[in-house]
Design an enzyme around this catalytic site. Structure first.
Site, PDB file in Angstrom:
ATOM      1  N   THR A 291      -4.278  11.422  -8.529  1.00 19.58           N
ATOM      2  CA  THR A 291      -5.498  10.958  -7.854  1.00 19.58           C
ATOM      3  C   THR A 291      -5.447  11.465  -6.403  1.00 19.58           C
ATOM      4  OG1 THR A 291      -4.655   8.916  -6.885  1.00 19.58           O
ATOM      5  CG2 THR A 291      -5.237   8.832  -9.223  1.00 19.58           C
ATOM      6  N   GLU A 292      -6.529  11.248  -5.664  1.00 19.64           N
ATOM      7  CA  GLU A 292      -6.526  11.650  -4.253  1.00 19.64           C
ATOM      8  C   GLU A 292      -5.396  10.944  -3.491  1.00 19.64           C
ATOM      9  OE1 GLU A 292      -9.708  11.072  -5.591  1.00 19.64           O
ATOM     10  OE2 GLU A 292     -10.828  12.891  -5.091  1.00 19.64           O
ATOM     11  N   TYR A 293      -5.291   9.627  -3.708  1.00 20.02           N
ATOM     12  CA  TYR A 293      -4.257   8.868  -2.994  1.00 20.02           C
ATOM     13  C   TYR A 293      -2.859   9.280  -3.434  1.00 20.02           C
ATOM     14  CZ  TYR A 293      -6.963   5.693  -0.142  1.00 20.02           C
ATOM     15  OH  TYR A 293      -7.764   5.184   0.852  1.00 20.02           O
ATOM     16  N   GLU A 294      -2.716   9.574  -4.703  1.00 20.46           N
ATOM     17  CA  GLU A 294      -1.401   9.979  -5.221  1.00 20.46           C
ATOM     18  C   GLU A 294      -0.950  11.282  -4.546  1.00 20.46           C
ATOM     19  OE1 GLU A 294      -1.462   9.996  -9.421  1.00 20.46           O
ATOM     20  OE2 GLU A 294       0.644  10.565  -9.632  1.00 20.46           O
TER      21      GLU A 294
ATOM     22  N   ASP B  43      -6.497  -1.350  -3.818  1.00 16.46           N
ATOM     23  CA  ASP B  43      -6.291  -1.935  -2.486  1.00 16.46           C
ATOM     24  C   ASP B  43      -5.276  -3.074  -2.578  1.00 16.46           C
ATOM     25  OD1 ASP B  43      -8.151  -0.207  -1.433  1.00 16.46           O
ATOM     26  OD2 ASP B  43      -9.822  -1.605  -1.589  1.00 16.46           O
TER      27      ASP B  43
ATOM     28  N   ASP C  50       1.760   3.393  -4.948  1.00 18.65           N
ATOM     29  CA  ASP C  50       2.990   3.649  -4.179  1.00 18.65           C
ATOM     30  C   ASP C  50       3.402   2.381  -3.425  1.00 18.65           C
ATOM     31  OD1 ASP C  50       0.864   3.674  -2.324  1.00 18.65           O
ATOM     32  OD2 ASP C  50       2.150   4.712  -0.891  1.00 18.65           O
TER      33      ASP C  50
ATOM     34  N   LYS D 138      -2.665  -9.997   2.575  1.00 17.92           N
ATOM     35  CA  LYS D 138      -2.573 -11.426   2.927  1.00 17.92           C
ATOM     36  C   LYS D 138      -2.560 -12.278   1.659  1.00 17.92           C
ATOM     37  CE  LYS D 138      -4.623 -10.985   7.419  1.00 17.92           C
ATOM     38  NZ  LYS D 138      -5.872 -10.683   8.063  1.00 17.92           N
TER      39      LYS D 138
HETATM   40  N1  SAM Z   1      -8.336   5.397  -7.144  1.00 21.93           N
HETATM   41  C1  SAM Z   1      -8.505   6.280  -5.995  1.00 21.93           C
HETATM   42  C2  SAM Z   1      -7.256   7.074  -5.758  1.00 21.93           C
HETATM   43  O1  SAM Z   1      -6.215   6.733  -6.341  1.00 21.93           O
HETATM   44  O2  SAM Z   1      -7.325   8.063  -5.019  1.00 21.93           O
HETATM   45  C3  SAM Z   1      -8.915   5.480  -4.752  1.00 21.93           C
HETATM   46  C4  SAM Z   1      -7.925   4.482  -4.229  1.00 21.93           C
HETATM   47  S1  SAM Z   1      -8.554   3.547  -2.868  1.00 21.93           S
HETATM   48  C5  SAM Z   1      -7.131   2.902  -2.110  1.00 21.93           C
HETATM   49  C6  SAM Z   1      -9.193   2.085  -3.682  1.00 21.93           C
HETATM   50  C7  SAM Z   1     -10.648   2.234  -4.085  1.00 21.93           C
HETATM   51  O3  SAM Z   1     -11.036   1.081  -4.817  1.00 21.93           O
HETATM   52  C8  SAM Z   1     -11.614   2.348  -2.909  1.00 21.93           C
HETATM   53  O4  SAM Z   1     -12.493   3.421  -3.106  1.00 21.93           O
HETATM   54  C9  SAM Z   1     -12.346   1.004  -2.912  1.00 21.93           C
HETATM   55  O5  SAM Z   1     -13.651   1.073  -2.386  1.00 21.93           O
HETATM   56  C10 SAM Z   1     -12.330   0.669  -4.390  1.00 21.93           C
HETATM   57  N2  SAM Z   1     -12.431  -0.764  -4.666  1.00 21.93           N
HETATM   58  C11 SAM Z   1     -11.729  -1.757  -4.086  1.00 21.93           C
HETATM   59  N3  SAM Z   1     -12.094  -2.954  -4.564  1.00 21.93           N
HETATM   60  C12 SAM Z   1     -13.055  -2.716  -5.486  1.00 21.93           C
HETATM   61  C13 SAM Z   1     -13.837  -3.546  -6.317  1.00 21.93           C
HETATM   62  N4  SAM Z   1     -13.716  -4.886  -6.275  1.00 21.93           N
HETATM   63  N5  SAM Z   1     -14.731  -2.979  -7.144  1.00 21.93           N
HETATM   64  C14 SAM Z   1     -14.877  -1.628  -7.182  1.00 21.93           C
HETATM   65  N6  SAM Z   1     -14.175  -0.785  -6.393  1.00 21.93           N
HETATM   66  C15 SAM Z   1     -13.274  -1.311  -5.561  1.00 21.93           C
END
Ligand code: SAM
Length: 212
Positions: A192-195, A118, A154, A122
């Site tokens: 990955t899914e997002y990739e 993520d 990305d 901000k």
């Molecule tokens: N890695 C996956 C992909 O590339 O498809 C998911 C990407 S998604 C944007 C980010 C994931 O990180 C989300 O499922 C979110 O809930 C998890 N996440 C964010 N902050 C986290 C934290 N502090 N501890 C564990 N998971 C976290």
């Protein structure tokens, strides 16, 4: 990640045999948990689990833990996990990485994967980014001396931030690419899914390896 609260997900995660319940109890004893001496690789923010599901099948001699904060997301990873052939090297934790120092002892983890973390755009939330100096300091405490953090995204802003933070924290950066899918490093890459989603939209994927 857009979150849909799935009713009953917390209970299902709490009952799953593929989720490590009370993971803090295994700090310093993950080898005993897995019952072997294999290296431990973790993914933080594992999402729906595609990456680790594929990787753990390809590498039966590596132990994998997928760490995910939200039950409703983790549930999707567990559904994939259920469908896998007998496999003893992949487990998941529902856990907030902010507390990650409660999970691992010095040198216990050989590799950390951060995939499409993520961005927390901000400035006041910069410390929450999983590649911030604050997080690198945490990783430093449990990553093996020859271990690595492998980061894919990305998001150019987050990627540039990561390179700056690594420099400030005294980490080395290598194998940097701003377009992984059209680079020499593509071989062996697992999407990955997002990739999949972002590369299908034409977004180039950035990737860096961080070591000390
Ligand atoms: N890695 C996956 C992909 O590339 O498809 C998911 C990407 S998604 C944007 C980010 C994931 O990180 C989300 O499922 C979110 O809930 C998890 N996440 C964010 N902050 C986290 C934290 N502090 N501890 C564990 N998971 C976290």
């Amino acid at each position: 990640m857009r979150l849909r609260n799935i009713s009953g997900s917390r209970e299902q995660v709490a009952e799953s045999r593929f989720v490590v319940q009370e993971p803090e109890c295994h700090k310093g004893a993950w080898k005993e948990f897995f019952g072997n001496e294999h290296p431990l690789h973790i993914e933080i923010g594992t999402g729906k689990g595609k990456f680790l599901t594929a990787l753990s099948t390809l590498n039966p001699d590596i132990n994998y833990l997928g760490i995910e904060k939200y039950s409703s997301v983790l549930l999707r990873a567990l559904q994939k996990r259920e469908e896998m052939e007998e496999c003893r090297n992949l487990y998941f934790l529902r856990f907030d990485a902010e507390e990650i120092l409660n999970l691992f002892d010095r040198g216990e983890v050989a590799r950390i994967y951060l995939n499409f973390s993520d961005p927390w755009p901000k400035d006041r939330h910069a410390k929450r980014r999983l590649t911030s100096k604050e997080y690198l300091k945490r990783y430093d405490q449990f990553l093996a001396a020859d271990g690595a953090v492998i980061f894919k995204s990305d998001n150019r802003g987050l990627f540039d931030f990561t390179l700056e933070q690594a420099k400030e924290a005294g980490w080395r950066t290598s194998e940097i690419t701003y377009d992984l899918h059209r680079s020499e490093y593509i071989q062996g890459n697992i999407m990955t899914e997002y990739e999949e989603k972002f590369s299908a939209l034409g977004n180039p994927i950035h990737r860096v390896i961080l070591t000390r």
